[in-house]
Write a protein that holds these residues in place. Structure first.
Motif, PDB file in Angstrom:
ATOM      1  N   THR A 315       0.830  -1.204   0.000  1.00  8.63           N
ATOM      2  CA  THR A 315       0.000   0.000   0.000  1.00  8.63           C
ATOM      3  C   THR A 315       0.862   1.250   0.000  1.00  8.63           C
ATOM      4  OG1 THR A 315      -1.718  -1.187   1.231  1.00  8.63           O
ATOM      5  CG2 THR A 315      -1.877   1.201   1.181  1.00  8.63           C
ATOM      6  N   MET A 316       1.918   1.268   0.813  1.00 11.27           N
ATOM      7  CA  MET A 316       2.830   2.412   0.809  1.00 11.27           C
ATOM      8  C   MET A 316       3.456   2.619  -0.557  1.00 11.27           C
ATOM      9  SD  MET A 316       4.889   2.419   4.440  1.00 11.27           S
ATOM     10  CE  MET A 316       4.896   0.663   4.798  1.00 11.27           C
ATOM     11  N   LEU A 317       3.838   1.526  -1.195  1.00 10.12           N
ATOM     12  CA  LEU A 317       4.578   1.626  -2.452  1.00 10.12           C
ATOM     13  C   LEU A 317       3.734   2.121  -3.618  1.00 10.12           C
ATOM     14  CD1 LEU A 317       6.748  -1.615  -2.183  1.00 10.12           C
ATOM     15  CD2 LEU A 317       7.430   0.745  -1.707  1.00 10.12           C
ATOM     16  N   VAL A 318       2.400   2.047  -3.500  1.00 12.70           N
ATOM     17  CA  VAL A 318       1.539   2.504  -4.599  1.00 12.70           C
ATOM     18  C   VAL A 318       0.780   3.792  -4.266  1.00 12.70           C
ATOM     19  CG1 VAL A 318       1.258   0.167  -5.512  1.00 12.70           C
ATOM     20  CG2 VAL A 318      -0.440   1.075  -3.900  1.00 12.70           C
ATOM     21  N   GLN A 319       1.100   4.460  -3.165  1.00  9.90           N
ATOM     22  CA  GLN A 319       0.394   5.707  -2.847  1.00  9.90           C
ATOM     23  C   GLN A 319       0.569   6.717  -3.978  1.00  9.90           C
ATOM     24  OE1 GLN A 319      -1.629   6.293   0.300  1.00  9.90           O
ATOM     25  NE2 GLN A 319      -1.511   4.175  -0.411  1.00  9.90           N
ATOM     26  N   ASN A 320      -0.541   7.260  -4.443  1.00  7.25           N
ATOM     27  CA  ASN A 320      -0.458   8.157  -5.600  1.00  7.25           C
ATOM     28  C   ASN A 320      -1.764   8.916  -5.775  1.00  7.25           C
ATOM     29  OD1 ASN A 320       0.602   9.200  -8.203  1.00  7.25           O
ATOM     30  ND2 ASN A 320       1.971   7.434  -8.054  1.00  7.25           N
ATOM     31  N   HIS A 321      -1.710  10.004  -6.506  1.00  9.87           N
ATOM     32  CA  HIS A 321      -2.909  10.744  -6.866  1.00  9.87           C
ATOM     33  C   HIS A 321      -3.410  10.353  -8.253  1.00  9.87           C
ATOM     34  CE1 HIS A 321       0.618  12.904  -8.263  1.00  9.87           C
ATOM     35  NE2 HIS A 321      -0.122  13.556  -9.133  1.00  9.87           N
ATOM     36  N   ARG A 322      -2.736   9.390  -8.893  1.00  5.75           N
ATOM     37  CA  ARG A 322      -3.162   8.825 -10.167  1.00  5.75           C
ATOM     38  C   ARG A 322      -3.082   7.304 -10.070  1.00  5.75           C
ATOM     39  NH1 ARG A 322      -4.529  13.258 -10.847  1.00  5.75           N
ATOM     40  NH2 ARG A 322      -3.983  14.760 -12.466  1.00  5.75           N
ATOM     41  N   GLN A 323      -4.113   6.631 -10.536  1.00  4.95           N
ATOM     42  CA  GLN A 323      -4.096   5.168 -10.548  1.00  4.95           C
ATOM     43  C   GLN A 323      -3.615   4.622 -11.880  1.00  4.95           C
ATOM     44  OE1 GLN A 323      -4.288   4.814  -7.048  1.00  4.95           O
ATOM     45  NE2 GLN A 323      -4.962   2.826  -7.811  1.00  4.95           N
ATOM     46  N   VAL A 324      -3.761   5.408 -12.948  1.00  8.34           N
ATOM     47  CA  VAL A 324      -3.314   5.003 -14.282  1.00  8.34           C
ATOM     48  C   VAL A 324      -2.222   5.966 -14.713  1.00  8.34           C
ATOM     49  CG1 VAL A 324      -3.991   4.609 -16.672  1.00  8.34           C
ATOM     50  CG2 VAL A 324      -5.587   4.056 -14.808  1.00  8.34           C
ATOM     51  N   ILE A 325      -1.063   5.412 -15.090  1.00  7.97           N
ATOM     52  CA  ILE A 325       0.122   6.226 -15.375  1.00  7.97           C
ATOM     53  C   ILE A 325       0.649   5.873 -16.761  1.00  7.97           C
ATOM     54  CG2 ILE A 325       2.472   6.786 -14.599  1.00  7.97           C
ATOM     55  CD1 ILE A 325       1.612   5.918 -11.789  1.00  7.97           C
ATOM     56  N   PRO A 326       0.959   6.851 -17.605  1.00  8.50           N
ATOM     57  CA  PRO A 326       1.530   6.560 -18.918  1.00  8.50           C
ATOM     58  C   PRO A 326       2.831   5.769 -18.786  1.00  8.50           C
ATOM     59  CG  PRO A 326       0.834   8.848 -18.784  1.00  8.50           C
ATOM     60  CD  PRO A 326       0.749   8.302 -17.391  1.00  8.50           C
ATOM     61  N   ASP A 327       2.995   4.778 -19.642  1.00  5.32           N
ATOM     62  CA  ASP A 327       4.186   3.930 -19.594  1.00  5.32           C
ATOM     63  C   ASP A 327       5.390   4.678 -20.153  1.00  5.32           C
ATOM     64  OD1 ASP A 327       5.711   1.745 -19.018  1.00  5.32           O
ATOM     65  OD2 ASP A 327       4.592   0.357 -20.307  1.00  5.32           O
ATOM     66  N   PHE A 328       6.590   4.163 -19.890  1.00  4.85           N
ATOM     67  CA  PHE A 328       7.818   4.783 -20.376  1.00  4.85           C
ATOM     68  C   PHE A 328       8.857   3.687 -20.597  1.00  4.85           C
ATOM     69  CE2 PHE A 328       7.412   4.974 -15.810  1.00  4.85           C
ATOM     70  CZ  PHE A 328       8.628   4.538 -15.303  1.00  4.85           C
ATOM     71  N   TYR A 329       9.649   3.875 -21.657  1.00  9.58           N
ATOM     72  CA  TYR A 329      10.639   2.879 -22.048  1.00  9.58           C
ATOM     73  C   TYR A 329      11.892   2.940 -21.181  1.00  9.58           C
ATOM     74  CZ  TYR A 329       8.408   1.594 -26.512  1.00  9.58           C
ATOM     75  OH  TYR A 329       7.566   1.126 -27.486  1.00  9.58           O
ATOM     76  N   GLY A 330      12.571   1.826 -21.125  1.00  8.76           N
ATOM     77  CA  GLY A 330      13.932   1.698 -20.640  1.00  8.76           C
ATOM     78  C   GLY A 330      14.528   0.514 -21.379  1.00  8.76           C
ATOM     79  N   ILE A 402       8.828   6.440  -7.219  1.00  8.14           N
ATOM     80  CA  ILE A 402      10.231   6.409  -6.793  1.00  8.14           C
ATOM     81  C   ILE A 402      10.342   6.883  -5.349  1.00  8.14           C
ATOM     82  CG2 ILE A 402      12.490   7.479  -7.142  1.00  8.14           C
ATOM     83  CD1 ILE A 402      11.794   7.594 -10.159  1.00  8.14           C
ATOM     84  N   LEU A 403       9.711   7.999  -5.033  1.00  6.10           N
ATOM     85  CA  LEU A 403       9.859   8.582  -3.704  1.00  6.10           C
ATOM     86  C   LEU A 403       9.098   7.800  -2.644  1.00  6.10           C
ATOM     87  CD1 LEU A 403       9.792  12.301  -4.806  1.00  6.10           C
ATOM     88  CD2 LEU A 403      11.736  11.052  -3.858  1.00  6.10           C
ATOM     89  N   ASN A 404       8.043   7.073  -3.020  1.00  9.67           N
ATOM     90  CA  ASN A 404       7.433   6.138  -2.082  1.00  9.67           C
ATOM     91  C   ASN A 404       8.478   5.142  -1.578  1.00  9.67           C
ATOM     92  OD1 ASN A 404       4.826   7.193  -2.300  1.00  9.67           O
ATOM     93  ND2 ASN A 404       4.167   5.701  -3.831  1.00  9.67           N
ATOM     94  N   ASN A 405       9.300   4.674  -2.492  1.00 10.85           N
ATOM     95  CA  ASN A 405      10.321   3.683  -2.142  1.00 10.85           C
ATOM     96  C   ASN A 405      11.386   4.258  -1.223  1.00 10.85           C
ATOM     97  OD1 ASN A 405      10.235   0.871  -3.694  1.00 10.85           O
ATOM     98  ND2 ASN A 405       9.230   2.415  -4.959  1.00 10.85           N
TER      99      ASN A 405
END
Length: 418
Positions: A315-330, A402-405
């Motif tokens: 639960t801590m690791l997913v705290q956010n104001h958005r539930q759906v986030i645009p993906d990004f490559y690596g 990232i900052l949740n972590n």
């Protein structure tokens, strides 16, 4: 701001009468989501106590209303609401009724980022997030890791290091580039200085030391290449990657039979790409970015919902104001679900896709968390791209992950283990 003290005001440090707390909301009214983590982190560094209100206003923080915290939040431009004891009691009653909880934050973790000495400040998203939020960290690299300096830290980040020792197979695209020549020479020189026969052998030793850091209670957070390659390095202890890499010929496919996935953190039963002429590491990455079979276009990933009272860690690791986030490559963008070990917790995935984006698990007394991709605000990242300016992305939901972590180790308690 609505309903409280206005962020950014530098006049009048005193709280209203009897208001001894600050609520830092993390919903849409927050003026800088990312710097809110830094303000909370610095409370802990000063020896103060804080609380993380899970699932309350998108993961808000309760901070002491002392002058130092008020001043810090104001200078950082972080929105905060003054509360008295009665108002805090009302919030606690609300937390008790729903899928919410209050987690004490007790001690700021000692933070390290794994990076070579010449790494630019914008080389990875975590370094930029820490700098923007104002969270202190040290850089460590192979000499420090092999020298057992990780015992001095609680939290370690890995980003685009290729722990198989193949330099991400960049020679296929960037042969002769000065930065690649310098990277190769630095790694070879460091391997010799540390007494290893070659770079793959040295990187495997570094990977083993990092795994031991987790086993004895460390918190590991990795993104991009490091997620996939640290497990490949751990599992390929008996595979001679150096011989394959040196002569440029494909390794005997039977070498893959020597992979020991019991040593790996997150993955198992994956096929390692043994050809030096193919610019992928294995079949773990769902997007296969450098393969002719690259899967595109990018979609979006959804964060899972967890029980705050039963599963506080995810639960801590997913705290956010958005539930759906645009993906990004690596170079490693995602993780095929069929390669995940039993017991791995999927924190986010792309609905309908066979891969996960964000995963978490335990090893010994510690934990690891992997997030695919390179930079949440640079979805098509290429070598040489301009650095991301986080002042233009203060509400980035990807950077919040990232900052949740970074903050989650402050809540480490036996009763919080999942």
């Amino acid at each position: 701001m609505v309903g409280g003290w206005a962020a950014g005001r530098l006049d009048g440090w005193k709280l209203p009468a009897r208001a001894s707390w600050l609520l830092v909301p993390m919903d849409e009214v927050q003026s800088d989501h990312l710097k809110a983590y830094g303000v909370t982190f610095r409370v802990l560094e000063r020896g103060g106590k804080a609380e993380w209100f899970l699932n309350y206003r998108n993961g808000s923080f309760l901070l002491p209303g002392d002058p130092a915290t008020v001043r810090d939040a104001t200078i950082a431009g972080v929105s905060a609401v003054p509360l008295d004891d009665g108002q805090v009691a009302e919030i606690r009653a609300e937390l008790a009724q729903g899928n919410m909880d209050a987690v004490p934050l007790e001690k700021a973790p000692k933070v390290a980022v794994y990076a070579p000495p010449n790494a630019a400040p914008w080389d990875d998203a975590v370094t930029m997030a820490l700098q923007y939020a104002g969270i202190q960290f040290d850089k460590v690299w192979d000499p420090e890791v092999v020298g057992d300096k990780l015992r001095s830290y609680d939290w370690l980040h890995l980003h685009h290091e290729d722990f198989t020792g193949q330099y991400s197979k960049f020679y296929l695209t960037y042969a002769g580039a000065p930065w690649l020549v310098e990277m190769t020479e630095r790694n070879q020189r460091t391997a010799r200085q540390l007494g290893f026969a070659n770079v793959p052998a040295e990187k495997k030793a570094v990977a083993r030391t990092i795994a031991a850091f987790v086993e004895r209670g460390g918190f590991l957070f990795a993104m991009c290449t490091a997620t996939e390659t640290i497990d490949l390095a751990l599992a390929s202890e008996e595979v001679d990657i150096a011989a394959n890499f040196a002569d440029g010929t494909p390794m005997d496919p039977r070498a893959a039979d020597k992979m020991n996935w019991a040593r790996a953190l997150a993955f198992h039963n994956a096929r390692m790409e043994l050809s030096p002429a193919i610019a992928v590491y294995s079949e773990i990455d769902g997007h296969q970015v450098n393969s002719p079979d690259r899967r595109q276009p990018l979609g979006a990933f959804s964060l899972f919902n967890f029980s705050a009272k039963i599963d506080p860690v995810p639960t801590m690791l997913v705290q956010n104001h958005r539930q759906v986030i645009p993906d990004f490559y690596g170079l490693t963008t995602s993780f095929m679900k069929e390669t995940l070990k039993p017991g791995v917790t999927v924190l986010a995935d792309e609905p309908g896709a066979p891969w996960a984006k964000y995963i978490h698990g335990e090893r010994g007394q510690g934990t690891w968390t992997f997030l695919g991709g390179h930079d949440p605000e640079d979805p098509q990242h290429q070598v040489g791209d301009a650095p991301t300016d986080l002042s233009t992305h203060p509400h980035s939901p990807g950077y919040r992950l990232i900052l949740n972590n970074v903050l989650f180790p402050a809540a480490k308690k036996k009763e919080l283990k999942t």
